[in-house]
Design a protein around this motif. Structure first.
Motif, PDB file in Angstrom:
ATOM      1  N   THR A 144     105.182  73.659 -27.843  1.00  0.00           N
ATOM      2  CA  THR A 144     105.005  72.419 -28.617  1.00  0.00           C
ATOM      3  C   THR A 144     103.886  71.532 -28.086  1.00  0.00           C
ATOM      4  N   PHE A 145     103.114  71.002 -29.014  1.00  0.00           N
ATOM      5  CA  PHE A 145     102.176  69.879 -28.813  1.00  0.00           C
ATOM      6  C   PHE A 145     102.770  68.726 -29.603  1.00  0.00           C
ATOM      7  N   LEU A 146     102.938  67.558 -28.966  1.00  0.00           N
ATOM      8  CA  LEU A 146     103.551  66.428 -29.660  1.00  0.00           C
ATOM      9  C   LEU A 146     102.759  65.165 -29.343  1.00  0.00           C
ATOM     10  N   GLY A 147     102.107  64.625 -30.349  1.00  0.00           N
ATOM     11  CA  GLY A 147     101.307  63.419 -30.136  1.00  0.00           C
ATOM     12  C   GLY A 147     100.350  63.205 -31.283  1.00  0.00           C
ATOM     13  N   ARG A 148      99.491  62.211 -31.138  1.00  0.00           N
ATOM     14  CA  ARG A 148      98.492  61.968 -32.177  1.00  0.00           C
ATOM     15  C   ARG A 148      97.509  63.132 -32.222  1.00  0.00           C
ATOM     16  N   ILE A 149      97.236  63.632 -33.410  1.00  0.00           N
ATOM     17  CA  ILE A 149      96.310  64.757 -33.556  1.00  0.00           C
ATOM     18  C   ILE A 149      94.913  64.166 -33.718  1.00  0.00           C
ATOM     19  N   THR A 150      94.371  63.727 -32.586  1.00  0.00           N
ATOM     20  CA  THR A 150      93.062  63.067 -32.554  1.00  0.00           C
ATOM     21  C   THR A 150      92.225  63.679 -31.433  1.00  0.00           C
ATOM     22  N   MET A 151      90.951  63.337 -31.436  1.00  0.00           N
ATOM     23  CA  MET A 151      89.993  63.868 -30.479  1.00  0.00           C
ATOM     24  C   MET A 151      90.457  63.682 -29.026  1.00  0.00           C
ATOM     25  N   GLN A 152      91.031  62.522 -28.727  1.00  0.00           N
ATOM     26  CA  GLN A 152      91.460  62.207 -27.359  1.00  0.00           C
ATOM     27  C   GLN A 152      92.512  63.185 -26.842  1.00  0.00           C
ATOM     28  N   LYS A 153      93.356  63.696 -27.734  1.00  0.00           N
ATOM     29  CA  LYS A 153      94.501  64.504 -27.325  1.00  0.00           C
ATOM     30  C   LYS A 153      94.186  65.997 -27.190  1.00  0.00           C
ATOM     31  N   GLY A 154      92.978  66.412 -27.558  1.00  0.00           N
ATOM     32  CA  GLY A 154      92.567  67.807 -27.372  1.00  0.00           C
ATOM     33  C   GLY A 154      93.333  68.840 -28.170  1.00  0.00           C
ATOM     34  N   PRO A 155      93.661  68.573 -29.440  1.00  0.00           N
ATOM     35  CA  PRO A 155      94.475  69.542 -30.184  1.00  0.00           C
ATOM     36  C   PRO A 155      93.784  70.886 -30.393  1.00  0.00           C
ATOM     37  N   GLU A 156      92.447  70.888 -30.482  1.00  0.00           N
ATOM     38  CA  GLU A 156      91.738  72.159 -30.728  1.00  0.00           C
ATOM     39  C   GLU A 156      91.891  73.129 -29.554  1.00  0.00           C
ATOM     40  N   TYR A 157      92.049  72.579 -28.337  1.00  0.00           N
ATOM     41  CA  TYR A 157      92.235  73.449 -27.165  1.00  0.00           C
ATOM     42  C   TYR A 157      93.614  74.107 -27.199  1.00  0.00           C
ATOM     43  N   PHE A 158      94.580  73.390 -27.737  1.00  0.00           N
ATOM     44  CA  PHE A 158      95.924  73.949 -27.916  1.00  0.00           C
ATOM     45  C   PHE A 158      95.882  75.119 -28.892  1.00  0.00           C
ATOM     46  N   VAL A 159      95.161  74.949 -29.997  1.00  0.00           N
ATOM     47  CA  VAL A 159      95.045  76.028 -30.990  1.00  0.00           C
ATOM     48  C   VAL A 159      94.321  77.236 -30.399  1.00  0.00           C
ATOM     49  N   GLU A 160      93.239  76.982 -29.668  1.00  0.00           N
ATOM     50  CA  GLU A 160      92.478  78.084 -29.053  1.00  0.00           C
ATOM     51  C   GLU A 160      93.337  78.850 -28.050  1.00  0.00           C
ATOM     52  N   ALA A 161      94.128  78.121 -27.245  1.00  0.00           N
ATOM     53  CA  ALA A 161      95.004  78.774 -26.269  1.00  0.00           C
ATOM     54  C   ALA A 161      96.091  79.576 -26.989  1.00  0.00           C
ATOM     55  N   ALA A 162      96.623  79.011 -28.072  1.00  0.00           N
ATOM     56  CA  ALA A 162      97.635  79.719 -28.863  1.00  0.00           C
ATOM     57  C   ALA A 162      97.080  81.037 -29.392  1.00  0.00           C
ATOM     58  N   HIS A 163      95.840  81.005 -29.847  1.00  0.00           N
ATOM     59  CA  HIS A 163      95.185  82.218 -30.363  1.00  0.00           C
ATOM     60  C   HIS A 163      95.109  83.294 -29.281  1.00  0.00           C
ATOM     61  N   LEU A 164      94.796  82.871 -28.049  1.00  0.00           N
ATOM     62  CA  LEU A 164      94.732  83.828 -26.932  1.00  0.00           C
ATOM     63  C   LEU A 164      96.111  84.406 -26.619  1.00  0.00           C
ATOM     64  N   VAL A 165      97.130  83.557 -26.606  1.00  0.00           N
ATOM     65  CA  VAL A 165      98.493  84.021 -26.315  1.00  0.00           C
ATOM     66  C   VAL A 165      98.930  85.041 -27.365  1.00  0.00           C
ATOM     67  N   LEU A 166      98.641  84.753 -28.624  1.00  0.00           N
ATOM     68  CA  LEU A 166      99.100  85.607 -29.724  1.00  0.00           C
ATOM     69  C   LEU A 166      98.357  86.946 -29.788  1.00  0.00           C
ATOM     70  N   LYS A 167      97.302  87.072 -29.029  1.00  0.00           N
ATOM     71  CA  LYS A 167      96.656  88.387 -28.903  1.00  0.00           C
ATOM     72  C   LYS A 167      97.499  89.335 -28.053  1.00  0.00           C
ATOM     73  N   HIS A 168      98.380  88.752 -27.209  1.00  0.00           N
ATOM     74  CA  HIS A 168      99.189  89.551 -26.272  1.00  0.00           C
ATOM     75  C   HIS A 168     100.650  89.660 -26.696  1.00  0.00           C
ATOM     76  N   THR A 169     101.117  88.689 -27.479  1.00  0.00           N
ATOM     77  CA  THR A 169     102.503  88.739 -27.944  1.00  0.00           C
ATOM     78  C   THR A 169     102.619  87.992 -29.263  1.00  0.00           C
ATOM     79  N   ARG A 170     103.466  88.497 -30.154  1.00  0.00           N
ATOM     80  CA  ARG A 170     103.720  87.780 -31.409  1.00  0.00           C
ATOM     81  C   ARG A 170     105.091  87.112 -31.352  1.00  0.00           C
ATOM     82  N   ASN A 171     105.681  87.117 -30.165  1.00  0.00           N
ATOM     83  CA  ASN A 171     107.045  86.621 -30.016  1.00  0.00           C
ATOM     84  C   ASN A 171     107.077  85.121 -29.673  1.00  0.00           C
ATOM     85  N   VAL A 172     106.045  84.392 -30.117  1.00  0.00           N
ATOM     86  CA  VAL A 172     105.928  82.964 -29.812  1.00  0.00           C
ATOM     87  C   VAL A 172     105.551  82.210 -31.089  1.00  0.00           C
TER      88      VAL A 172
END
Length: 416
Positions: free
Chosen positions: A245-273
């Protein structure tokens, strides 16, 4: 004390911090706090502070009967207080638009005419400062600095300001000159500057050119979970899909795009998330688009803005909480996640990283480290259990009462 928001009407972390600080000061046992708010609704907790409804303080004289006051604003101000304030109107303020009570209406929250509301709030502060008897002024964040300055000029009392964030944090360095000017003016007039982290303290010293001797670090805390929150069961995903989970304002300060990029990397190794991005903000549509482009929309959820009990239900249903903020003055949400027994990953560029130990700390831009940490917690039960137990034990020691003691000490130093 001048504040802008207060539970249960929460627009951001400022309400949570303001409530915690009031509770922490009240716990000292011998302090009376008058908290000015632009738009209280009447359902706020008044245990720790007497709330002054700035939208019910007259700034233009009106001949109003007691019954009218009680009918219109009786839930937020007494008729006696209305008349007390009316007796201390100090200037012709008819240029400010007022209602039939001679009071200014506030939208509540952060409307488009925010600068106008800040200026109006400051004018009302003049009436309050002439009416009330107090020892010291405490203004929270840039929205209330002009009010604090005005109250200081009228009363001659010392001014403490509380820096919960600066525009350097909110804008990634692309500073709004109007906001910067208000922040700088508040700091220049302050006798004591309280910053929510050493990170913020250094910003105040270096970018606002303040004397280090009047700038102090006052870390935030959390208050114990209410029984109804404690009673929310934790969801056990053992052997099932994990929730990150990411929980907060979806704005530049909070770095949401890095969360999405990291999620993409995780999902290359497992779909169980599954990944949850809870909140709202000006980057939400952009993030939905990015998730679609990465081909991971079937693993992503956008439940929208959450408040109150919903936040804790979300945290207790999560296996990992991630706060990848680019610049986070403090960040209370990781502490709340750890209270709920949710292992946490935070950016090194956050103030709470200065006081937390039992969590992962990564650079916000290091999506590979973030993905590694997410994968490790989701796939290693021993690591999950350790962070769950030790994280909760750690944050249970970070209390607003301790913060209140330190603020009281700073009051004493300022007054002497």
């Amino acid at each position: 004390m001048f504040g802008w928001e207060y539970p249960p009407h929460v627009y951001g972390g400022l309400a949570t911090a303001n409530f915690g600080i009031a509770e922490g000061l009240h716990a000292q046992g011998d302090m009376d706090i008058m908290l000015c708010l632009p738009h209280p609704f009447g359902d706020e907790d008044r245990t720790a502070a007497k709330l002054i409804a700035m939208n019910a303080v007259p700034i233009v004289w009106r001949d109003i009967k007691r019954e009218q006051i009680e009918e219109r604003v009786g839930n937020i101000i007494s008729a006696d207080d209305y008349y007390r304030y009316r007796d201390h109107i100090y200037a012709d303020l008819t240029h400010i638009g007022t209602n039939e009570l001679g009071c200014v209406e506030f939208a509540g929250g952060y409307p488009e005419n925010l600068i106008e509301e800040i200026n109006n709030y400051s004018a009302i502060a003049g009436v309050v400062a002439r009416t009330e008897d107090f020892d010291i002024i405490h203004a929270h964040d840039w929205l209330t600095y002009p009010a604090g300055i005005h109250a200081k000029q009228i009363s001659g009392r010392k001014l403490c300001i509380h820096v919960h964030a600066t525009d350097f944090d909110r804008s990634r360095g692309n500073v709004n000159p109007t906001v910067y000017g208000i922040e700088k003016d508040g700091m220049d007039h302050a006798d004591c500057i309280m910053c929510v982290s050493e990170l913020t303290r250094q910003t105040v010293i270096n970018h606002y050119h303040q004397d280090p001797r009047k700038v102090f670090t006052v870390h935030n805390a959390v208050y114990p979970l209410q029984q109804e929150i404690q009673d929310i069961p934790r969801v056990n995903h053992k052997g099932k899909e994990k929730i990150v989970t990411f929980l907060g304002r979806i704005t530049m300060q909070k770095g949401p795009e890095y969360f999405v990029e990291a999620a993409h990397l995780v999902l290359k190794h497992t779909r169980n998330v599954r990944f949850c991005m809870a909140g709202s903000g000006d980057m939400m549509n952009q993030m939905i688009q990015l998730v679609a482009e990465k081909g991971i929309a079937d693993r992503f959820h956008f439940p929208g803005f959450m408040r109150g009990k919903e936040v804790y239900q979300c945290l207790k249903a999560s296996d990992v909480y991630v706060m990848p903020s680019v610049s986070e003055p403090f960040g209370i949400s990781p502490l709340e996640a750890m209270q709920c027994g949710t292992p946490t990953i935070i950016s090194k560029q956050s103030g709470c990283a200065e006081i937390l130990t039992n969590c992962f700390k990564i650079d916000y831009w290091d999506i590979h480290a973030m993905a590694d940490a997410i994968y490790a917690i989701c796939n290693n039960d021993s690591l999950f259990n350790y962070l769950q137990v030790e994280g909760k034990r750690e944050v249970d020691q970070i209390t607003w009462e301790k913060v209140g003691r330190w603020i009281r000490e700073l009051y004493n130093r300022t007054l002497s």
